[in-house]
Motif scaffolding. Structure first.
Motif, PDB file in Angstrom:
ATOM      1  N   THR A 104      76.793  16.026  67.697  1.00  0.00           N
ATOM      2  CA  THR A 104      77.656  17.183  67.861  1.00  0.00           C
ATOM      3  C   THR A 104      76.810  18.454  67.953  1.00  0.00           C
ATOM      4  O   THR A 104      76.040  18.767  67.048  1.00  0.00           O
ATOM      5  CB  THR A 104      78.650  17.294  66.691  1.00  0.00           C
ATOM      6  OG1 THR A 104      79.467  16.123  66.666  1.00  0.00           O
ATOM      7  CG2 THR A 104      79.530  18.527  66.837  1.00  0.00           C
ATOM      8  N   ALA A 147      78.731   3.137  71.162  1.00  0.00           N
ATOM      9  CA  ALA A 147      78.430   4.520  71.539  1.00  0.00           C
ATOM     10  C   ALA A 147      78.338   5.382  70.281  1.00  0.00           C
ATOM     11  O   ALA A 147      78.973   5.102  69.273  1.00  0.00           O
ATOM     12  CB  ALA A 147      79.503   5.066  72.478  1.00  0.00           C
ATOM     13  N   MET A 148      77.534   6.450  70.371  1.00  0.00           N
ATOM     14  CA  MET A 148      77.416   7.418  69.280  1.00  0.00           C
ATOM     15  C   MET A 148      77.337   8.815  69.885  1.00  0.00           C
ATOM     16  O   MET A 148      77.224   8.965  71.105  1.00  0.00           O
ATOM     17  CB  MET A 148      76.190   7.120  68.416  1.00  0.00           C
ATOM     18  CG  MET A 148      76.216   5.736  67.780  1.00  0.00           C
ATOM     19  SD  MET A 148      74.925   5.481  66.532  1.00  0.00           S
ATOM     20  CE  MET A 148      75.646   6.335  65.130  1.00  0.00           C
ATOM     21  N   ARG A 149      77.390   9.826  69.006  1.00  0.00           N
ATOM     22  CA  ARG A 149      77.363  11.195  69.496  1.00  0.00           C
ATOM     23  C   ARG A 149      76.495  12.076  68.606  1.00  0.00           C
ATOM     24  O   ARG A 149      76.267  11.773  67.431  1.00  0.00           O
ATOM     25  CB  ARG A 149      78.779  11.773  69.595  1.00  0.00           C
ATOM     26  CG  ARG A 149      79.461  11.964  68.268  1.00  0.00           C
ATOM     27  CD  ARG A 149      80.867  12.552  68.459  1.00  0.00           C
ATOM     28  NE  ARG A 149      80.888  14.000  68.495  1.00  0.00           N
ATOM     29  CZ  ARG A 149      81.914  14.719  68.926  1.00  0.00           C
ATOM     30  NH1 ARG A 149      82.993  14.113  69.425  1.00  0.00           N
ATOM     31  NH2 ARG A 149      81.886  16.034  68.911  1.00  0.00           N
ATOM     32  N   TRP A 177      72.411  11.155  64.882  1.00  0.00           N
ATOM     33  CA  TRP A 177      73.494  10.448  65.554  1.00  0.00           C
ATOM     34  C   TRP A 177      74.612  10.176  64.555  1.00  0.00           C
ATOM     35  O   TRP A 177      74.367   9.907  63.385  1.00  0.00           O
ATOM     36  CB  TRP A 177      72.994   9.120  66.129  1.00  0.00           C
ATOM     37  CG  TRP A 177      72.131   9.245  67.348  1.00  0.00           C
ATOM     38  CD1 TRP A 177      70.782   9.088  67.417  1.00  0.00           C
ATOM     39  CD2 TRP A 177      72.563   9.529  68.675  1.00  0.00           C
ATOM     40  NE1 TRP A 177      70.341   9.262  68.704  1.00  0.00           N
ATOM     41  CE2 TRP A 177      71.409   9.526  69.507  1.00  0.00           C
ATOM     42  CE3 TRP A 177      73.810   9.790  69.258  1.00  0.00           C
ATOM     43  CZ2 TRP A 177      71.471   9.779  70.867  1.00  0.00           C
ATOM     44  CZ3 TRP A 177      73.872  10.038  70.619  1.00  0.00           C
ATOM     45  CH2 TRP A 177      72.718  10.031  71.414  1.00  0.00           C
ATOM     46  N   PHE A 180      87.882   4.927  70.866  1.00  0.00           N
ATOM     47  CA  PHE A 180      86.693   4.787  71.714  1.00  0.00           C
ATOM     48  C   PHE A 180      85.978   3.491  71.352  1.00  0.00           C
ATOM     49  O   PHE A 180      85.817   3.175  70.173  1.00  0.00           O
ATOM     50  CB  PHE A 180      85.760   5.973  71.528  1.00  0.00           C
ATOM     51  CG  PHE A 180      84.846   6.204  72.693  1.00  0.00           C
ATOM     52  CD1 PHE A 180      85.325   6.763  73.862  1.00  0.00           C
ATOM     53  CD2 PHE A 180      83.502   5.860  72.635  1.00  0.00           C
ATOM     54  CE1 PHE A 180      84.492   6.980  74.950  1.00  0.00           C
ATOM     55  CE2 PHE A 180      82.655   6.065  73.705  1.00  0.00           C
ATOM     56  CZ  PHE A 180      83.149   6.638  74.868  1.00  0.00           C
ATOM     57  N   CYS A 215      75.373   5.857  74.972  1.00  0.00           N
ATOM     58  CA  CYS A 215      75.970   4.520  75.028  1.00  0.00           C
ATOM     59  C   CYS A 215      74.867   3.477  75.177  1.00  0.00           C
ATOM     60  O   CYS A 215      73.916   3.676  75.948  1.00  0.00           O
ATOM     61  CB  CYS A 215      76.937   4.393  76.212  1.00  0.00           C
ATOM     62  SG  CYS A 215      78.311   5.559  76.167  1.00  0.00           S
ATOM     63  N   TRP A 241      79.109  18.181  72.808  1.00  0.00           N
ATOM     64  CA  TRP A 241      78.318  17.149  72.152  1.00  0.00           C
ATOM     65  C   TRP A 241      77.510  16.358  73.173  1.00  0.00           C
ATOM     66  O   TRP A 241      77.673  16.516  74.392  1.00  0.00           O
ATOM     67  CB  TRP A 241      79.211  16.206  71.337  1.00  0.00           C
ATOM     68  CG  TRP A 241      80.185  15.357  72.110  1.00  0.00           C
ATOM     69  CD1 TRP A 241      80.000  14.077  72.575  1.00  0.00           C
ATOM     70  CD2 TRP A 241      81.531  15.707  72.503  1.00  0.00           C
ATOM     71  NE1 TRP A 241      81.130  13.624  73.218  1.00  0.00           N
ATOM     72  CE2 TRP A 241      82.080  14.602  73.180  1.00  0.00           C
ATOM     73  CE3 TRP A 241      82.323  16.851  72.344  1.00  0.00           C
ATOM     74  CZ2 TRP A 241      83.380  14.596  73.714  1.00  0.00           C
ATOM     75  CZ3 TRP A 241      83.609  16.861  72.868  1.00  0.00           C
ATOM     76  CH2 TRP A 241      84.123  15.752  73.539  1.00  0.00           C
ATOM     77  N   THR A 282      81.231   8.018  67.104  1.00  0.00           N
ATOM     78  CA  THR A 282      82.168   8.775  67.933  1.00  0.00           C
ATOM     79  C   THR A 282      83.449   9.025  67.143  1.00  0.00           C
ATOM     80  O   THR A 282      83.818   8.232  66.272  1.00  0.00           O
ATOM     81  CB  THR A 282      82.495   8.019  69.228  1.00  0.00           C
ATOM     82  OG1 THR A 282      83.058   6.743  68.902  1.00  0.00           O
ATOM     83  CG2 THR A 282      81.249   7.807  70.072  1.00  0.00           C
ATOM     84  N   THR A 325      86.372  10.109  68.866  1.00  0.00           N
ATOM     85  CA  THR A 325      87.521   9.998  69.756  1.00  0.00           C
ATOM     86  C   THR A 325      88.316   8.764  69.368  1.00  0.00           C
ATOM     87  O   THR A 325      87.779   7.652  69.375  1.00  0.00           O
ATOM     88  CB  THR A 325      87.072   9.882  71.226  1.00  0.00           C
ATOM     89  OG1 THR A 325      86.308  11.035  71.568  1.00  0.00           O
ATOM     90  CG2 THR A 325      88.270   9.767  72.152  1.00  0.00           C
ATOM     91  N   LEU A 380      76.637  12.397  74.256  1.00  0.00           N
ATOM     92  CA  LEU A 380      77.159  11.036  74.146  1.00  0.00           C
ATOM     93  C   LEU A 380      76.069  10.047  74.545  1.00  0.00           C
ATOM     94  O   LEU A 380      75.459  10.186  75.607  1.00  0.00           O
ATOM     95  CB  LEU A 380      78.371  10.857  75.056  1.00  0.00           C
ATOM     96  CG  LEU A 380      78.937   9.438  75.170  1.00  0.00           C
ATOM     97  CD1 LEU A 380      79.545   8.996  73.845  1.00  0.00           C
ATOM     98  CD2 LEU A 380      79.965   9.356  76.297  1.00  0.00           C
TER      99      LEU A 380
END
Length: 257
Positions: A156, A152-154, A140, A148, A172, A168, A143, A145, A170
């Motif tokens: 990729t 939240a994390m992403r 993880w 944002f 939350c 990716w 983010t 963006t 996402l």
């Protein structure tokens, strides 16, 4: 792109039809979630039956796959649940097969055709090939963006060229809030994997899908349970805020006001 705005659908409500790709065996079903009438690219939910298989070869366009259940093999590589693959145009993949009933998101950039081969097509960009990337092994990260909200994390899965498209996951946290409406300069699409998200368009649950053209404002959002989704958007995924009247039901602290 000339895809219609889809905001939003439950994929289980989409009628299944035979999955037909020139050069590949029949024996699978698809639900077409969105379709580009110009390029004939699409995002589909494909179900392959046990023991389906194909010889080695290459596609005439870029193809992305994300496995939701079951197991697929490309050569000796295993694509299990939440595994991603990116197959660039002309890159020869080894023989691929399905060991058990398998469902995956299937995303060709145009109408796909498969050519049986043991070699890449001329000009193929093999350095971009992602044959099997298990999301469980991807860490993880924050983010990226701009603007944002926290919570939240992403993960990729693939970064395209600067100014192009990326893919990716996402995630939350429960009680995550996006307090503003926003819009993006390029298309955005999501498929809900787990959890739920409430927006002015409705309540998104697993299996829900949307595809938004550029500059479509989407209203504030809230999740009570947490939210986990597959996303395709921009690189970078620029976001601009717009004003929309908030729904009190998004925010628990407003319920009694």
């Amino acid at each position: 792109m000339t895809r219609n705005h889809v905001e939003f659908i439950q994929s289980a409500d989409v009628i299944q039809k035979p999955w037909l790709v020139d050069g590949l065996s029949a024996g699978a079903l698809t639900r077409i979630l969105s379709f580009d009438t110009e390029t004939r690219g699409s995002t589909e939910l494909v179900e392959w039956t046990k023991d389906w298989g194909s010889s080695s070869g290459y596609f005439n366009c870029d193809v992305e796959m994300f496995v939701l259940s079951g197991e697929m093999r490309i050569g000796q590589l295993r694509l299990g649940r939440y595994t991603y693959a990116f197959i660039p145009e002309g890159v020869c993949i080894e023989a691929w097969s399905v060991r058990e009933n398998t469902t995956a998101l299937w995303m060709p950039e145009c109408y796909p055709c498969f050519t049986t081969s043991i070699n890449d097509a001329p000009g193929a960009k093999r350095e971009l090939y992602i044959p099997s990337s298990s999301s469980e092994l991807i860490p993880w990260s924050a983010t990226i963006t701009p603007g944002f909200p926290p919570g939240a994390m992403r993960k990729t899965l693939r970064k395209g060229q600067e100014g192009g498209r990326s893919t990716w996951l996402l995630g939350c946290l429960p009680q995550f809030v996006e307090p503003f409406a926003e819009y993006h300069p390029i298309p955005e699409e999501e498929f809900v994997l787990q959890g739920s998200l409430t927006t002015q368009a409705g309540h998104l649950t697993p299996g829900c899908y949307f595809w938004r053209p550029p500059l479509i404002s989407h209203a504030p959002a809230y999740t009570e349970t947490g939210y986990f989704a597959f996303v395709r958007g921009g690189n970078p995924h620029l976001s601009y805020h717009a004003w929309e009247p908030p729904l009190h039901t998004y925010y628990p602290w407003d319920w009694n006001q």
